[in-house]
Design a protein around this motif. Sequence first.
Motif, PDB file in Angstrom:
ATOM      1  N   GLN A 359       0.691  -1.326   0.004  1.00  0.00           N
ATOM      2  CA  GLN A 359      -0.084   0.041   0.014  1.00  0.00           C
ATOM      3  C   GLN A 359       0.838   1.194   0.026  1.00  0.00           C
ATOM      4  N   LEU A 360       2.137   1.201   0.821  1.00  0.00           N
ATOM      5  CA  LEU A 360       3.037   2.480   0.756  1.00  0.00           C
ATOM      6  C   LEU A 360       3.428   2.739  -0.383  1.00  0.00           C
ATOM      7  N   SER A 361       3.804   1.429  -1.211  1.00  0.00           N
ATOM      8  CA  SER A 361       4.626   1.705  -2.503  1.00  0.00           C
ATOM      9  C   SER A 361       3.570   2.012  -3.465  1.00  0.00           C
ATOM     10  N   GLU A 362       2.057   1.696  -3.453  1.00  0.00           N
ATOM     11  CA  GLU A 362       1.299   2.039  -4.591  1.00  0.00           C
ATOM     12  C   GLU A 362       0.858   3.550  -4.446  1.00  0.00           C
ATOM     13  N   SER A 363       0.892   3.958  -3.069  1.00  0.00           N
ATOM     14  CA  SER A 363       0.494   5.353  -2.775  1.00  0.00           C
ATOM     15  C   SER A 363       1.857   6.464  -2.963  1.00  0.00           C
ATOM     16  N   GLY A 364       2.919   5.972  -3.096  1.00  0.00           N
ATOM     17  CA  GLY A 364       4.205   6.699  -3.539  1.00  0.00           C
ATOM     18  C   GLY A 364       5.040   7.148  -2.353  1.00  0.00           C
ATOM     19  N   GLU A 365       4.372   6.661  -1.148  1.00  0.00           N
ATOM     20  CA  GLU A 365       5.100   6.918   0.101  1.00  0.00           C
ATOM     21  C   GLU A 365       6.451   6.601   0.120  1.00  0.00           C
ATOM     22  N   LEU A 366       6.699   5.261  -0.544  1.00  0.00           N
ATOM     23  CA  LEU A 366       8.182   4.525  -0.538  1.00  0.00           C
ATOM     24  C   LEU A 366       9.075   5.537  -1.177  1.00  0.00           C
ATOM     25  N   THR A 367       8.595   5.864  -2.552  1.00  0.00           N
ATOM     26  CA  THR A 367       9.376   6.809  -3.417  1.00  0.00           C
ATOM     27  C   THR A 367       9.922   8.342  -2.701  1.00  0.00           C
ATOM     28  N   TYR A 368       8.798   8.524  -1.889  1.00  0.00           N
ATOM     29  CA  TYR A 368       9.013   9.968  -1.221  1.00  0.00           C
ATOM     30  C   TYR A 368      10.003   9.744  -0.366  1.00  0.00           C
ATOM     31  N   LEU A 369      10.035   8.711   0.568  1.00  0.00           N
ATOM     32  CA  LEU A 369      11.099   8.382   1.708  1.00  0.00           C
ATOM     33  C   LEU A 369      12.483   8.228   0.917  1.00  0.00           C
ATOM     34  N   ARG A 370      12.427   7.421  -0.171  1.00  0.00           N
ATOM     35  CA  ARG A 370      13.883   7.430  -1.036  1.00  0.00           C
ATOM     36  C   ARG A 370      14.498   8.650  -1.476  1.00  0.00           C
ATOM     37  N   ASP A 371      13.430   9.504  -2.068  1.00  0.00           N
ATOM     38  CA  ASP A 371      13.981  10.848  -2.254  1.00  0.00           C
ATOM     39  C   ASP A 371      14.324  11.650  -1.279  1.00  0.00           C
ATOM     40  N   LYS A 372      13.597  11.373  -0.431  1.00  0.00           N
ATOM     41  CA  LYS A 372      13.999  12.267   1.076  1.00  0.00           C
ATOM     42  C   LYS A 372      15.508  11.979   1.936  1.00  0.00           C
ATOM     43  N   TRP A 373      15.754  10.930   1.824  1.00  0.00           N
ATOM     44  CA  TRP A 373      16.832  10.272   2.395  1.00  0.00           C
ATOM     45  C   TRP A 373      18.078   9.944   1.531  1.00  0.00           C
ATOM     46  N   TRP A 374      17.911  10.216   0.151  1.00  0.00           N
ATOM     47  CA  TRP A 374      19.020   9.953  -0.867  1.00  0.00           C
ATOM     48  C   TRP A 374      19.160  11.180  -1.599  1.00  0.00           C
ATOM     49  N   ALA A 375      18.699  12.321  -1.051  1.00  0.00           N
ATOM     50  CA  ALA A 375      18.658  13.624  -1.725  1.00  0.00           C
ATOM     51  C   ALA A 375      20.430  13.990  -1.740  1.00  0.00           C
TER      52      ALA A 375
END
Length: 461
Positions: A359-375
């Motif tokens: 569900q987190l993957s489908e909502s884009g939350e995992l992508t957001y976390l990746r962009d946040k911590w790999w900035a």
Amino acid sequence: MKGCMTLVFYVAALTVWVVTADAKELSITTIKDDPYAMSRGSELEGYCIDLLAELSKKLGFKYKLHLVKDNRYGVMDSSGNWNGMIGEIVRGEADLAVAPLTLTAVREQFVDMTTPFMQTGIGFILRKDLATEESTFSPLSPFSTEMWVGILIAFLLTGLCIFLVGRISPTEWAEPDTEVHNFTLLHSFWYITGALTLQGAGPHPKALSGRVVSAIWWLFAVMLLACYFGNINSMLHSNNKHVSITTFEELANQDVIDYGTVESASTMLFFKNSNNPVHRRIYQHMERKKSYVSNVAEGIRRTQEGNFAFIGEAASLDLAVARYCEITRSQEVTSMRAYSIAATLGSPLVKNLSVAILQLSESGELTYLRDKWWASSCVRDHSNHTSQALQPHDVRGLFLLLGLGLGVGLLLALLELLSRARNQAKDGKKSCCSVLTSELNRRFGSGGESSEQDGSEKSKA
């Protein structure tokens, strides 16, 4: 009937999960590893900490987080005992392990693992000056494309300026009706081409305005040639020092650069168990040289120091590349793998955690976390290569000097013509504007062109 039984089983599992979650706090183990879990005062922060918080909100469980005691992910020794986070799960010291745990067949036999929350693979990092691809020398390579375009524009503007100054200045062309105009458009470009090759191409300007433009162009040409040959020299010397390494095969086929990975981690086990000849050579090299590192941080530090390539999982390597601009990651990524959450065998938590992760993957939350911590902290890639092609902004002062010289030359030519027009206006008792307009018509109108043609025909005769 079968569908009803499946539904009943799922509801029962969910009930057990809710009862278990309400009954006690879940004991969760993790490991310090940027950016998954990092210290912030007395607390932890990072990708896995945020992921755990999101899962807690979705499933409504409470948890107590602690760091693994031996600072290891988990590997089985010769006696069949597990260490690290996997060991804590197997021994019942923790309910879950939330960390970048690689999903492997061996681990799956002793613990249950959820749907992966991140996909990755094995790559390597090294300093950019060691990863530079060697290329054959090109005469255009010392300057960038933008630089060559700037030089072409400067060449065209200077040739046009020499032509205009030769036409406007009375000292250069006193009598348009009778004299031959030496600085035609063709000769103007030939004249500045001679300056670029450090050769003369007469006749030379006689007027002060023309000499100013010529002097500025000569200065521009000399400094431009100095930059060109200086950059050629640095490129030739730097290319001799570079070792081009972009793939695992190139890494295995050289002995100049040392390389290694984290000792006893899944990456090391992959090379140890692989049947690929290249991977076997890499493992044999690491065993022979004992070039293992204790953790990822040490591998990144040795890479920064130079003459070392650190082999690891691409997700962790991408973070190093984002933080340290002198490091680059190989384009080749092998052994695609995934990170999962580990739980005890038969745990009712696994199914619900897997659904929540999806569900987190489908909502884009995992992508957001990746962009946040790999900035990336590299605002601009300032490469350490001395062989970098010269850009226009590197010599902008030279272009500004040329532009200023051309402007001054044109202004002086106009002032010369204006002075002559004023003297003629006084002698002929005419207005200065009418005399100036007449002079410009003679120099740029049909009269000037016909006199130039007549003069050229006489010179040919």
